[in-house]
Design a protein around this motif. Structure first.
Motif, PDB file in Angstrom:
ATOM      1  N   LEU A 264       0.855  -1.182   0.000  1.00 36.43           N
ATOM      2  CA  LEU A 264       0.000   0.000   0.000  1.00 36.43           C
ATOM      3  C   LEU A 264       0.896   1.239   0.000  1.00 36.43           C
ATOM      4  N   ARG A 265       0.402   2.318  -0.559  1.00 39.19           N
ATOM      5  CA  ARG A 265       1.096   3.606  -0.429  1.00 39.19           C
ATOM      6  C   ARG A 265       0.354   4.393   0.643  1.00 39.19           C
ATOM      7  N   ILE A 266       0.907   4.378   1.839  1.00 39.72           N
ATOM      8  CA  ILE A 266       0.282   5.075   2.966  1.00 39.72           C
ATOM      9  C   ILE A 266       1.214   6.126   3.579  1.00 39.72           C
ATOM     10  N   ASP A 267       2.431   6.221   3.073  1.00 41.25           N
ATOM     11  CA  ASP A 267       3.396   7.222   3.535  1.00 41.25           C
ATOM     12  C   ASP A 267       3.408   8.347   2.506  1.00 41.25           C
ATOM     13  N   LEU A 268       2.962   9.526   2.923  1.00 44.26           N
ATOM     14  CA  LEU A 268       2.677  10.604   1.985  1.00 44.26           C
ATOM     15  C   LEU A 268       3.512  11.845   2.290  1.00 44.26           C
ATOM     16  N   THR A 269       3.746  12.625   1.235  1.00 38.06           N
ATOM     17  CA  THR A 269       4.391  13.934   1.358  1.00 38.06           C
ATOM     18  C   THR A 269       3.451  14.943   0.713  1.00 38.06           C
ATOM     19  N   LEU A 270       2.818  15.770   1.536  1.00 34.04           N
ATOM     20  CA  LEU A 270       1.851  16.751   1.050  1.00 34.04           C
ATOM     21  C   LEU A 270       2.498  18.139   1.079  1.00 34.04           C
ATOM     22  N   VAL A 271       2.433  18.829  -0.029  1.00 32.01           N
ATOM     23  CA  VAL A 271       3.012  20.169  -0.120  1.00 32.01           C
ATOM     24  C   VAL A 271       1.890  21.200  -0.204  1.00 32.01           C
ATOM     25  N   SER A 272       2.118  22.349   0.399  1.00 31.10           N
ATOM     26  CA  SER A 272       1.117  23.413   0.367  1.00 31.10           C
ATOM     27  C   SER A 272       1.069  24.060  -1.010  1.00 31.10           C
ATOM     28  N   GLU A 273       0.021  24.851  -1.217  1.00 27.57           N
ATOM     29  CA  GLU A 273      -0.151  25.544  -2.497  1.00 27.57           C
ATOM     30  C   GLU A 273       1.057  26.408  -2.820  1.00 27.57           C
ATOM     31  N   ALA A 274       1.634  27.052  -1.814  1.00 28.54           N
ATOM     32  CA  ALA A 274       2.787  27.924  -2.050  1.00 28.54           C
ATOM     33  C   ALA A 274       4.008  27.146  -2.519  1.00 28.54           C
ATOM     34  N   LEU A 275       4.105  25.869  -2.128  1.00 29.48           N
ATOM     35  CA  LEU A 275       5.259  25.045  -2.509  1.00 29.48           C
ATOM     36  C   LEU A 275       5.018  24.232  -3.772  1.00 29.48           C
ATOM     37  N   ARG A 276       3.790  24.136  -4.191  1.00 29.30           N
ATOM     38  CA  ARG A 276       3.479  23.288  -5.341  1.00 29.30           C
ATOM     39  C   ARG A 276       4.307  23.639  -6.582  1.00 29.30           C
ATOM     40  N   PRO A 277       4.476  24.923  -6.926  1.00 28.83           N
ATOM     41  CA  PRO A 277       5.284  25.234  -8.121  1.00 28.83           C
ATOM     42  C   PRO A 277       6.758  24.882  -7.969  1.00 28.83           C
ATOM     43  N   HIS A 278       7.190  24.669  -6.757  1.00 29.76           N
ATOM     44  CA  HIS A 278       8.602  24.378  -6.499  1.00 29.76           C
ATOM     45  C   HIS A 278       8.878  22.880  -6.325  1.00 29.76           C
ATOM     46  N   THR A 279       7.855  22.053  -6.505  1.00 32.30           N
ATOM     47  CA  THR A 279       8.008  20.614  -6.318  1.00 32.30           C
ATOM     48  C   THR A 279       8.596  20.001  -7.581  1.00 32.30           C
ATOM     49  N   ALA A 280       9.822  19.498  -7.469  1.00 29.71           N
ATOM     50  CA  ALA A 280      10.551  19.021  -8.644  1.00 29.71           C
ATOM     51  C   ALA A 280      10.450  17.518  -8.848  1.00 29.71           C
ATOM     52  N   ALA A 281      10.393  16.754  -7.767  1.00 32.96           N
ATOM     53  CA  ALA A 281      10.375  15.291  -7.878  1.00 32.96           C
ATOM     54  C   ALA A 281       9.840  14.700  -6.579  1.00 32.96           C
ATOM     55  N   SER A 282       9.330  13.486  -6.683  1.00 29.73           N
ATOM     56  CA  SER A 282       8.830  12.788  -5.495  1.00 29.73           C
ATOM     57  C   SER A 282       8.842  11.300  -5.774  1.00 29.73           C
ATOM     58  N   GLY A 283       9.174  10.509  -4.758  1.00 38.18           N
ATOM     59  CA  GLY A 283       9.232   9.073  -4.972  1.00 38.18           C
ATOM     60  C   GLY A 283       9.272   8.290  -3.672  1.00 38.18           C
ATOM     61  N   ILE A 284       9.495   7.000  -3.815  1.00 36.07           N
ATOM     62  CA  ILE A 284       9.585   6.066  -2.692  1.00 36.07           C
ATOM     63  C   ILE A 284      10.846   5.229  -2.895  1.00 36.07           C
ATOM     64  N   ASP A 285      11.667   5.151  -1.879  1.00 39.95           N
ATOM     65  CA  ASP A 285      12.937   4.415  -1.963  1.00 39.95           C
ATOM     66  C   ASP A 285      12.732   3.014  -1.392  1.00 39.95           C
ATOM     67  N   ARG A 286      12.594   2.048  -2.272  1.00 42.25           N
ATOM     68  CA  ARG A 286      12.323   0.670  -1.860  1.00 42.25           C
ATOM     69  C   ARG A 286      13.540  -0.041  -1.265  1.00 42.25           C
ATOM     70  N   GLU A 287      14.738   0.466  -1.551  1.00 36.21           N
ATOM     71  CA  GLU A 287      15.942  -0.284  -1.189  1.00 36.21           C
ATOM     72  C   GLU A 287      16.021  -0.647   0.293  1.00 36.21           C
ATOM     73  N   PRO A 288      15.748   0.290   1.237  1.00 39.80           N
ATOM     74  CA  PRO A 288      15.867  -0.092   2.649  1.00 39.80           C
ATOM     75  C   PRO A 288      14.953  -1.244   3.051  1.00 39.80           C
ATOM     76  N   ARG A 289      13.882  -1.460   2.289  1.00 36.34           N
ATOM     77  CA  ARG A 289      12.983  -2.581   2.603  1.00 36.34           C
ATOM     78  C   ARG A 289      13.629  -3.923   2.265  1.00 36.34           C
ATOM     79  N   THR A 290      14.707  -3.903   1.462  1.00 31.75           N
ATOM     80  CA  THR A 290      15.398  -5.139   1.094  1.00 31.75           C
ATOM     81  C   THR A 290      16.473  -5.527   2.105  1.00 31.75           C
ATOM     82  N   TRP A 291      16.789  -4.619   3.043  1.00 33.11           N
ATOM     83  CA  TRP A 291      17.885  -4.868   3.966  1.00 33.11           C
ATOM     84  C   TRP A 291      17.477  -5.858   5.053  1.00 33.11           C
ATOM     85  N   ASP A 292      18.471  -6.362   5.753  1.00 33.16           N
ATOM     86  CA  ASP A 292      18.224  -7.319   6.830  1.00 33.16           C
ATOM     87  C   ASP A 292      17.447  -6.658   7.967  1.00 33.16           C
ATOM     88  N   ARG A 293      16.434  -7.334   8.471  1.00 36.28           N
ATOM     89  CA  ARG A 293      15.573  -6.840   9.555  1.00 36.28           C
ATOM     90  C   ARG A 293      15.042  -5.433   9.244  1.00 36.28           C
TER      91      ARG A 293
END
Length: 255
Positions: free
Chosen positions: A214-243
């Motif tokens: 599920l995608r339940i971890d969110l990053t919400l930006v305000s209207e003032a920041l919306r024009p400055h939002t360049a990229a957004s994503g989810i880094d899966r790599e740490p989920r592959t690590w031990d424990r």
């Protein structure tokens, strides 16, 4: 500037993971949830050694939130003003000219339960507080573990995760939409309208290996920041690590 959110599911266990991820990803600000540490046990020194200052609100075994930043945070608010709650789930702080609001939203257990009713009351209180905060702090990022998947693109199986299921019920999604109506925008979805990436996978039944997430971890930006939002994503790599934590970091970059 890179701002991230990560439910670490015990900072005591996951500190080496956090240190590794900070070293490789170099975020400027990180909001942590489920630190599960009393304040006197927060690992301030090793994080300072990595160049991060911390503000935090913790408790033993459960909950706990923190904000790490390269620039010292000010104007710290713990909890939702006027909402009586012993659980450490909310931490707001100002970093530079940004207001960072870190939320660890109530899970709710099951639709119709007492914890579900508490979750909806809690979200109402957060809404009313953020409406006031945005007047004072228009450059705001609200991020964290929301324990709500916004829509069917954010679940691996919409038949299972339907309107009657916890984390995807109509009332929960309506509460999230009320936050959006304040002028908050889901950075990931705005920049990735068709993609289905997840941020949480159950430890059971090979959830991560089978990508039953599920995608339940969110990053919400305000209207003032919306024009400055360049990229957004989810880094899966740490989920592959031990424990690993059952969550992966979600992030947004501002230009």
């Amino acid at each position: 500037m890179k701002i991230a959110s990560w439910n670490v599911n015990s900072l005591n266990v996951r500190l080496p993971h956090l240190e590794q991820w900070l070293a490789t990803s170099s975020p400027d600000i990180v909001a942590l949830q489920e630190t599960k540490l009393e304040d006197e046990k927060f690992p301030d020194d090793p994080l300072i050694a990595m160049g991060y200052r911390s503000v935090f609100a913790g408790q033993k075994t459960y909950n706990g939130v923190a904000v790490l930043s390269r620039e010292r945070a000010t104007d710290v608010q713990i909890g939702v003003p006027g909402f009586e709650d012993e659980q450490k789930r909310v931490l707001a702080a100002t970093v530079g000219d940004l207001r960072i609001v870190n939320l660890y939203v109530v899970n709710g257990q099951s639709v119709g339960s007492d914890k579900y009713a508490y979750k909806l009351r809690w979200l109402d209180a957060v809404h009313d507080w953020l409406a006031q905060e945005l007047v004072t702090h228009p450059r705001m990022i609200v991020l964290g573990d929301f324990n709500i998947a916004p829509d069917d693109r954010d679940v691996h199986d919409p038949v299972v995760w339907n309107d009657g299921h916890i984390l995807t019920s109509r009332a929960e999604r309506d509460a999230l939409q009320r936050l959006y109506s304040l002028g908050l925008h889901d950075a990931y979805r705005a920049l990735n309208p068709e993609e289905s990436q997840f941020s949480w996978w159950d430890y059971r039944q090979g959830g991560f290996r089978r990508n039953l997430g599920l995608r339940i971890d969110l990053t919400l930006v305000s209207e003032a920041l919306r024009p400055h939002t360049a990229a957004s994503g989810i880094d899966r790599e740490p989920r592959t690590w031990d424990r690993p934590s059952d969550h992966a970091p979600a992030w947004v970059e501002l230009k």
